[in-house]
Design a protein around this motif. Structure first.
Motif, PDB file in Angstrom:
ATOM      1  N   ASN A   1       0.827  -1.204   0.000  1.00 34.89           N
ATOM      2  CA  ASN A   1       0.000   0.000   0.000  1.00 34.89           C
ATOM      3  C   ASN A   1       0.863   1.257   0.000  1.00 34.89           C
ATOM      4  OD1 ASN A   1      -2.386  -1.357  -0.061  1.00 34.89           O
ATOM      5  ND2 ASN A   1      -2.893  -1.074   2.084  1.00 34.89           N
TER       6      ASN A   1
ATOM      7  N   ARG B   1     -12.597   1.186  -0.352  1.00 35.09           N
ATOM      8  CA  ARG B   1     -11.520   1.962  -0.951  1.00 35.09           C
ATOM      9  C   ARG B   1     -11.867   3.441  -0.839  1.00 35.09           C
ATOM     10  NH1 ARG B   1      -9.244   0.744  -6.302  1.00 35.09           N
ATOM     11  NH2 ARG B   1      -7.278   0.993  -5.174  1.00 35.09           N
TER      12      ARG B   1
ATOM     13  N   GLY C   1      -6.636  -2.055  -7.114  1.00 37.35           N
ATOM     14  CA  GLY C   1      -6.659  -2.591  -5.749  1.00 37.35           C
ATOM     15  C   GLY C   1      -7.999  -3.226  -5.436  1.00 37.35           C
TER      16      GLY C   1
END
Length: 418
Positions: free
Chosen positions: A315, A362, A371
């Protein structure tokens, strides 16, 4: 008001409970008729005899020591708590009793009064209750088994019916209806289907198109173009692999098929190996710095910690610009392992931070970046399994700092297999 001797004598003679008084040598000094009837002896036969003659033969010798101990520390008490007491009649019949003891001094000699109740009837009732309870439990267990078998058969029939419907339902509309019903039953499953269909489509399209274009560049001077498409294929395959790994990890966590496995390992070495591995996925100019303080060898789950570190570093690198630094700080002290990862990336909006550890979430400012929204959720689940905690600090446009703290198993706990 005081009782006259004849009242005391009448109470002793007519009481329904057995009264036996023994002297300091454990000999029967006085016995009432109820006790004589209970044990099947005459007053003359009992008087002067050791109290052990009223106990089952197997415990008489042991009781002498217990009696002597009682005389050494005499107290008034109810006998038999936590165990059953028995007496033995003159006929040899053993029967259950309840005994209370009182003690007094007379002419400097210690006497003990035993109050005895024959509880044969009570025990019989208790045994009947226990027997009925056992039968009830057996019936309950049988009912549960029948219910389980019925549920299994219903489930089998349901499965067969679903398979038949799936074969019959060929149209796209029926498939969408089935997916809609599934979404209503399981929110996580619906998010998985939606996320998978979206996230897999883009890298697969890239692989197909890049593979097709790479075939066209066959000349030596077109090597750079061919390599560029091969890099796209490699990146897309890695992204697909990351997606699958996230989904598989989530599945195992949701099904509770994994548990912490404690082992001894070098945590600094683990951090350095993982950082070296993740550095290969960094953007141009990105680099990871690591510092460690405290002992290096700890007892914890090495696999969990590695997955936590991979997710957090992934991340940090993904949401940070090129040429940015990611700082990793690890520390061990007071049986606690602390890991902090700080980046200088885009940060997370304050109003969305409370949702970051939920599955498939998200933030609005990263929707254009590939992602699944599972990374932090999986990290949180791993930290929970290790009995630790996780904290996040982030400011939009400035970066994010995540700190986890995990208890380290002591040598004593580890050596006993806990």
């Amino acid at each position: 008001m005081s009782f006259e001797p004849e009242h005391i004598s009448s109470l002793f003679e007519n009481a329904t409970e057995g009264f036996i008084i023994t002297n300091s040598r454990g000999k029967v000094f006085l016995v009432n008729p109820a006790a004589c009837r209970m044990f099947g002896y005459s007053t003359e036969a009992l008087t002067g005899q050791p109290i052990e003659m009223l106990l089952p033969s197997a415990i008489r010798e042991k009781h002498v020591g217990l009696r002597d101990g009682f005389y050494s520390h005499p107290t008034n008490r109810v006998m038999g708590h936590g165990r059953d007491l028995h007496g033995q009649k003159s006929s040899g019949e053993v029967f259950p009793v309840e005994v209370s003891l009182s003690t007094y001094l007379h002419n400097e000699e210690r006497y003990v009064i035993a109050f005895i109740i024959d509880i044969t009837t009570r025990k019989s009732i208790e045994n009947n209750i226990l027997s009925q309870q056992a039968q009830l439990e057996k019936l309950t267990a049988e009912m549960r088994e029948l219910n389980t078998e019925l549920e299994r058969k219903v489930e089998e029939r349901t499965t067969i019916l679903k398979e038949a419907l799936q074969k019959l339902e060929q149209s796209q509309e029926d498939l969408h209806l089935a997916l809609d019903k599934e979404r209503q039953l399981n929110e996580i499953k619906s998010r998985f289907v939606s996320m998978a269909s979206h996230e897999f489509r883009t890298p697969l399209s890239t692989v197909l198109s890049s593979a097709s274009l790479a075939k066209k560049y066959i000349k030596e001077e077109e090597q750079d173009k061919r390599l560029r498409h091969l890099d796209k294929i490699t990146g897309s395959v890695k992204h697909l692999n990351d997606l699958l790994e996230d989904f598989l990890s989530l599945g195992r966590l949701e099904e509770q098929k994994i548990a912490a496995r404690i082992e001894t390992f070098d945590v600094q070495e683990l951090c350095l190996e993982t950082i070296t591995e993740m550095q290969s996925f960094a953007k141009p100019g990105q680099y990871i710095e690591h510092i460690h303080a405290g002992i290096e060898v700890i007892n914890s789950d090495k696999h969990f910690l590695r997955n936590i570190l991979i997710n957090l570093l992934s991340n940090a690198l993904k949401f940070s610009p090129a040429d940015a630094m990611v700082a990793v700080a690890s520390r061990t002290n007071n049986n606690l392992f602390t890991l902090n990862i700080t980046d200088h990336g885009m940060g997370i909006p304050l109003h969305e931070q409370e949702h970051l550890f939920t599955s498939f979430f998200r933030a609005a400012n990263v929707l254009n970046i590939q992602g699944t929204g599972l990374g932090l959720h999986i990290v949180k689940r791993y930290v929970d399994l290790l009995g630790g905690n996780i904290q996040l600090k982030s400011e939009e446009g400035k970066g994010t700092s995540i700190t986890i703290q995990i208890p380290i198993h002591t040598d004593e706990l580890f050596n006993t297999g806990n």
